[in-house]
Design a protein around this motif. Structure first.
Motif, PDB file in Angstrom:
ATOM      1  N   ASP A 119       5.682  56.067  67.615  1.00 52.82           N
ATOM      2  CA  ASP A 119       5.387  54.855  67.160  1.00 52.82           C
ATOM      3  C   ASP A 119       4.374  54.366  66.149  1.00 52.82           C
ATOM      4  O   ASP A 119       4.227  54.133  65.077  1.00 52.82           O
ATOM      5  N   LEU A 120       3.193  55.281  66.838  1.00 53.46           N
ATOM      6  CA  LEU A 120       2.303  55.480  66.162  1.00 53.46           C
ATOM      7  C   LEU A 120       1.886  55.934  64.856  1.00 53.46           C
ATOM      8  O   LEU A 120       1.553  55.366  63.901  1.00 53.46           O
ATOM      9  N   LEU A 121       2.806  57.512  64.103  1.00 54.06           N
ATOM     10  CA  LEU A 121       3.177  58.010  62.948  1.00 54.06           C
ATOM     11  C   LEU A 121       3.776  57.033  62.086  1.00 54.06           C
ATOM     12  O   LEU A 121       3.172  56.776  61.105  1.00 54.06           O
ATOM     13  N   ALA A 122       4.513  55.795  62.913  1.00 53.83           N
ATOM     14  CA  ALA A 122       5.259  55.270  61.811  1.00 53.83           C
ATOM     15  C   ALA A 122       4.109  54.084  61.586  1.00 53.83           C
ATOM     16  O   ALA A 122       4.451  53.811  60.324  1.00 53.83           O
ATOM     17  N   ARG A 123       3.588  53.519  62.779  1.00 56.80           N
ATOM     18  CA  ARG A 123       2.350  52.534  62.193  1.00 56.80           C
ATOM     19  C   ARG A 123       1.968  52.115  60.835  1.00 56.80           C
ATOM     20  O   ARG A 123       0.599  51.685  60.230  1.00 56.80           O
ATOM     21  N   ALA A 124       1.094  53.681  61.853  1.00 60.67           N
ATOM     22  CA  ALA A 124      -0.311  54.482  60.631  1.00 60.67           C
ATOM     23  C   ALA A 124       0.012  54.683  59.158  1.00 60.67           C
ATOM     24  O   ALA A 124      -0.123  54.474  57.860  1.00 60.67           O
ATOM     25  N   GLY A 125       1.319  55.282  58.987  1.00 65.27           N
ATOM     26  CA  GLY A 125       2.319  55.543  57.834  1.00 65.27           C
ATOM     27  C   GLY A 125       1.267  56.580  56.626  1.00 65.27           C
ATOM     28  O   GLY A 125       1.531  56.378  55.432  1.00 65.27           O
ATOM     29  N   ILE A 126       1.201  57.732  57.343  1.00 61.90           N
ATOM     30  CA  ILE A 126      -0.044  58.525  57.341  1.00 61.90           C
ATOM     31  C   ILE A 126       0.208  59.386  57.276  1.00 61.90           C
ATOM     32  O   ILE A 126       0.955  59.553  58.864  1.00 61.90           O
ATOM     33  N   PRO A 127       0.269  61.518  56.460  1.00 63.36           N
ATOM     34  CA  PRO A 127       0.199  62.498  57.722  1.00 63.36           C
ATOM     35  C   PRO A 127      -0.298  62.477  58.293  1.00 63.36           C
ATOM     36  O   PRO A 127      -1.447  62.078  57.587  1.00 63.36           O
ATOM     37  N   VAL A 128      -0.364  62.633  59.788  1.00 58.92           N
ATOM     38  CA  VAL A 128      -1.967  63.148  61.001  1.00 58.92           C
ATOM     39  C   VAL A 128      -1.639  64.252  61.488  1.00 58.92           C
ATOM     40  O   VAL A 128      -0.982  65.113  61.551  1.00 58.92           O
ATOM     41  N   ALA A 129      -2.607  64.970  60.714  1.00 61.15           N
ATOM     42  CA  ALA A 129      -3.598  66.239  61.036  1.00 61.15           C
ATOM     43  C   ALA A 129      -3.775  66.094  62.946  1.00 61.15           C
ATOM     44  O   ALA A 129      -5.303  65.207  62.658  1.00 61.15           O
ATOM     45  N   ALA A 130      -3.937  66.699  63.595  1.00 62.37           N
ATOM     46  CA  ALA A 130      -3.378  66.895  64.839  1.00 62.37           C
ATOM     47  C   ALA A 130      -3.353  68.178  65.440  1.00 62.37           C
ATOM     48  O   ALA A 130      -2.495  68.308  66.781  1.00 62.37           O
ATOM     49  N   PRO A 131      -5.100  68.761  66.277  1.00 67.15           N
ATOM     50  CA  PRO A 131      -4.885  69.547  66.769  1.00 67.15           C
ATOM     51  C   PRO A 131      -5.222  69.344  68.231  1.00 67.15           C
ATOM     52  O   PRO A 131      -5.647  68.024  68.693  1.00 67.15           O
ATOM     53  N   SER A 132      -5.179  70.017  69.264  1.00 68.56           N
ATOM     54  CA  SER A 132      -5.064  68.969  70.445  1.00 68.56           C
ATOM     55  C   SER A 132      -6.804  68.723  71.040  1.00 68.56           C
ATOM     56  O   SER A 132      -7.286  69.082  70.266  1.00 68.56           O
ATOM     57  N   ALA A 133      -6.469  67.773  71.255  1.00 69.93           N
ATOM     58  CA  ALA A 133      -7.557  66.796  72.127  1.00 69.93           C
ATOM     59  C   ALA A 133      -8.588  67.265  72.823  1.00 69.93           C
ATOM     60  O   ALA A 133      -9.100  67.119  73.913  1.00 69.93           O
ATOM     61  N   ASN A 134      -9.486  68.501  72.651  1.00 75.27           N
ATOM     62  CA  ASN A 134     -10.668  69.433  73.943  1.00 75.27           C
ATOM     63  C   ASN A 134     -11.105  69.856  73.073  1.00 75.27           C
ATOM     64  O   ASN A 134     -11.177  69.905  71.701  1.00 75.27           O
ATOM     65  N   PRO A 135     -12.310  70.150  73.668  1.00 76.88           N
ATOM     66  CA  PRO A 135     -12.777  70.985  72.687  1.00 76.88           C
ATOM     67  C   PRO A 135     -12.622  72.070  72.455  1.00 76.88           C
ATOM     68  O   PRO A 135     -11.982  72.817  72.945  1.00 76.88           O
ATOM     69  N   SER A 136     -12.812  73.431  71.000  1.00 72.50           N
ATOM     70  CA  SER A 136     -12.211  74.078  70.789  1.00 72.50           C
ATOM     71  C   SER A 136     -12.828  75.277  71.753  1.00 72.50           C
ATOM     72  O   SER A 136     -13.317  75.507  72.301  1.00 72.50           O
ATOM     73  N   GLY A 137     -10.813  75.838  72.215  1.00 68.79           N
ATOM     74  CA  GLY A 137     -11.366  77.144  72.933  1.00 68.79           C
ATOM     75  C   GLY A 137     -11.195  77.351  74.449  1.00 68.79           C
ATOM     76  O   GLY A 137     -11.074  77.291  75.781  1.00 68.79           O
ATOM     77  N   ARG A 138     -11.257  75.476  74.943  1.00 65.98           N
ATOM     78  CA  ARG A 138     -11.663  75.329  76.028  1.00 65.98           C
ATOM     79  C   ARG A 138     -10.229  75.209  76.562  1.00 65.98           C
ATOM     80  O   ARG A 138      -8.687  74.565  75.364  1.00 65.98           O
ATOM     81  N   VAL A 139      -9.764  74.148  77.774  1.00 68.83           N
ATOM     82  CA  VAL A 139      -8.479  73.151  78.399  1.00 68.83           C
ATOM     83  C   VAL A 139      -8.121  72.977  77.760  1.00 68.83           C
ATOM     84  O   VAL A 139      -8.800  70.952  77.190  1.00 68.83           O
ATOM     85  N   SER A 140      -6.474  72.835  77.181  1.00 68.46           N
ATOM     86  CA  SER A 140      -5.767  71.180  76.197  1.00 68.46           C
ATOM     87  C   SER A 140      -6.065  69.762  77.692  1.00 68.46           C
ATOM     88  O   SER A 140      -5.861  70.010  78.732  1.00 68.46           O
ATOM     89  N   ALA A 141      -5.997  69.329  76.551  1.00 71.74           N
ATOM     90  CA  ALA A 141      -5.854  67.917  77.612  1.00 71.74           C
ATOM     91  C   ALA A 141      -4.525  67.256  77.253  1.00 71.74           C
ATOM     92  O   ALA A 141      -3.420  67.472  76.945  1.00 71.74           O
ATOM     93  N   VAL A 142      -3.884  66.560  78.726  1.00 70.55           N
ATOM     94  CA  VAL A 142      -2.156  66.472  79.547  1.00 70.55           C
ATOM     95  C   VAL A 142      -2.565  64.794  79.542  1.00 70.55           C
ATOM     96  O   VAL A 142      -1.978  64.320  80.214  1.00 70.55           O
ATOM     97  N   THR A 143      -3.992  64.222  79.996  1.00 71.60           N
ATOM     98  CA  THR A 143      -3.935  63.215  79.886  1.00 71.60           C
ATOM     99  C   THR A 143      -5.365  62.414  79.682  1.00 71.60           C
ATOM    100  O   THR A 143      -5.629  63.213  78.966  1.00 71.60           O
ATOM    101  N   ALA A 144      -4.757  61.347  78.853  1.00 64.47           N
ATOM    102  CA  ALA A 144      -6.324  60.447  79.013  1.00 64.47           C
ATOM    103  C   ALA A 144      -8.282  60.433  79.621  1.00 64.47           C
ATOM    104  O   ALA A 144      -8.855  60.838  78.886  1.00 64.47           O
ATOM    105  N   ASP A 145      -8.218  60.977  80.679  1.00 60.60           N
ATOM    106  CA  ASP A 145      -9.303  60.695  81.343  1.00 60.60           C
ATOM    107  C   ASP A 145      -9.154  62.534  80.941  1.00 60.60           C
ATOM    108  O   ASP A 145     -10.777  62.709  80.579  1.00 60.60           O
ATOM    109  N   HIS A 146      -8.735  63.706  80.786  1.00 61.95           N
ATOM    110  CA  HIS A 146      -9.343  65.199  79.770  1.00 61.95           C
ATOM    111  C   HIS A 146      -9.845  64.385  78.675  1.00 61.95           C
ATOM    112  O   HIS A 146     -11.235  65.547  78.634  1.00 61.95           O
ATOM    113  N   VAL A 147      -9.049  63.552  78.054  1.00 59.78           N
ATOM    114  CA  VAL A 147      -9.514  63.980  76.680  1.00 59.78           C
ATOM    115  C   VAL A 147     -11.558  63.079  76.899  1.00 59.78           C
ATOM    116  O   VAL A 147     -12.043  63.854  75.997  1.00 59.78           O
ATOM    117  N   LEU A 148     -11.096  62.193  77.463  1.00 58.13           N
ATOM    118  CA  LEU A 148     -12.382  61.851  77.466  1.00 58.13           C
ATOM    119  C   LEU A 148     -13.404  62.747  78.159  1.00 58.13           C
ATOM    120  O   LEU A 148     -14.770  62.707  77.938  1.00 58.13           O
TER     121      LEU A 148
END
Length: 315
Positions: free
Chosen positions: A127-156
Motif C-alpha cells: 500500500d505504501l509503495l503504491a501510494r508513493a508511486g516511486i521505486p523505493v530503495a530499502a535496506p534493513s532499518a538498523n545500523p549497518s552490521g547490527r541486528v535487523s529490526a522486526v518491530t518499530a521499537d527496534h527501528v527507533l
C-alpha cells in the motif's frame, strides 16, 4: 525527532509524502523493517547510507508494489520471469540486468550493471509503495552490521533521531530477510538464503541452485562476512554453554530464550532477530546459540548466525 506513524490511511499518506519529498521512512515488510528512500534520488539514497553508517560499495534492494513495475528497471526473462511469477509478491529478491535509462541513482546499484528488485508480500508495504508511486530503495532499518529490526521499537532503538519516520505495522512475521537469487548463463545462483526456502525455489526450477561465489565486492546485500551482529559476542552450534554465556536455545534445549521450543524452523526464523534484539537490550556480553538444522529456513537462520559470529568488521 523521528515520527511514529500509525498503520492507517493517514499514516500511509504521511509516509508516502515523506518518501516522495526525499525523506527516510522505515516500514514493515513480511521479512524485516526496511529503511526506504526514493531510489531515483542521489541525495535520498545517500541519506540511507549516512543514517545506517553503511559502506557505499554495498548495493541496495529496490522495492516495488507489483511485478509490472520491475520491467521498467530491469530485464526479466527465462528463469527470472518464472521465479518472479511464482514467488512475487514474497520474500524473494532477484538480481537482474539493469535497463538503460532506468533512472535509478547509481548509489543504489553501487555502480554495478545489475539491480536487486523485490515485490514484498506485506499488504502495508505494498500500500505504501503504491501510494508513493516511486521505486523505493530499502535496506534493513538498523545500523549497518547490527541486528535487523522486526518491530518499530527496534527501528527507533537503532535509528531514532536519524530518520524521518517509522510506519508501525507491528512485528514482521517471517523475521529474516529475503532470499536473493541471480539468474546467470550457468544457472540460477543463490546469493543469500532467506525467507523463501531454497527447496521451494529448486522445486520451481526443477534444478539445483548454484552456490554463492566468493567475491571481493558485494553484488547483492547481505554478503558482508560480519553482519546481523548483536553487541555481545556470539557462538553458534553450542551444546554446552560456558558459565558466562547466555543461551539462545532451539528445540527446548533450555536457556532464557528459545527460538522455538518445538523445533519449528518458521517460528525460529520469526524469533531470531527479536530474541537477539532482546539480548542486546539486556546487555548480554556473550551469547551461545544451540544448533539449528541446516535445512529449509534453517539455512537462512544459520547464515545470519555465522555472520553475527564473524570477527567484527571483516569481509
Amino acid at each position: 525527532m523521528t515520527e511514529r506513524l500509525a498503520a492507517d490511511a493517514d499514516g500511509i499518506a504521511r509516509a508516502a509524502s515523506l518518501l516522495r519529498g526525499g525523506g527516510l521512512v522505515a516500514f514493515p515488510t513480511e521479512t524485516v523493517y526496511g529503511l526506504g528512500a526514493d531510489a531515483r534520488s542521489d541525495r535520498a539514497v545517500a541519506a540511507i547510507f549516512a543514517a545506517k553508517d553503511r559502506p557505499r560499495f554495498n548495493p541496495l534492494i529496490v522495492h516495488l508494489p507489483q511485478m509490472d513495475a520491475a520491467h521498467d528497471l530491469a530485464t526479466l526473462n527465462g528463469e527470472a520471469d518464472r521465479l518472479a511469477r511464482a514467488f512475487w509478491p514474497g520474500p524473494l529478491t532477484l538480481v537482474l540486468p539493469l535497463r538503460t535509462g532506468a533512472g535509478l541513482s547509481p548509489l543504489v546499484t553501487a555502480g554495478l550493471a545489475t539491480v536487486a528488485l523485490r515485490v514484498p508480500a506485506a499488504p502495508l508495504a505494498r500500500d505504501l509503495l503504491a501510494r508513493a508511486g516511486i521505486p523505493v530503495a530499502a535496506p534493513s532499518a538498523n545500523p549497518s552490521g547490527r541486528v535487523s529490526a522486526v518491530t518499530a521499537d527496534h527501528v527507533l532503538r537503532g535509528l531514532g533521531g536519524r530518520i524521518d519516520a517509522v510506519l508501525d505495522g507491528g512485528p514482521c512475521p517471517v523475521g529474516v530477510e529475503s532470499t536473493i537469487l541471480a539468474v546467470t548463463d550457468e544457472g540460477t545462483r543463490l546469493l543469500r538464503p532467506g525467507g523463501l526456502p531454497v527447496e521451494a525455489v529448486e522445486a520451481c526450477l526443477g534444478a539445483s541452485l548454484l552456490p554463492p561465489e566468493k567475491t571481493h565486492r558485494p553484488n547483492a546485500p547481505g554478503q558482508l562476512a560480519s553482519h546481523y551482529a548483536p553487541a555481545g559476542r556470539l557462538r553458534m552450534n553450542v551444546t554446552d554453554p560456558e558459565r558466562d554465556e547466555v543461551l539462545l536455545a532451539f528445540g527446548g534445549t533450555g536457556g532464557d530464550l528459545d527460538l522455538s521450543p518445538t523445533g519449528d524452523l518458521a517460528e525460529a526464523a520469526a524469533n531470531l532477530f527479536r530474541h537477539l534484539q532482546e539480548l542486546d537490550r539486556r546487555g548480554a556480553a556473550r551469547i551461545a546459540v544451540s544448533p539449528v538444522p541446516d535445512r529449509g529456513l534453517g539455512l537462512a537462520i544459520n547464515d545470519r548466525l555465522r555472520r553475527a559470529a564473524a570477527p567484527r568488521g571483516s569481509f
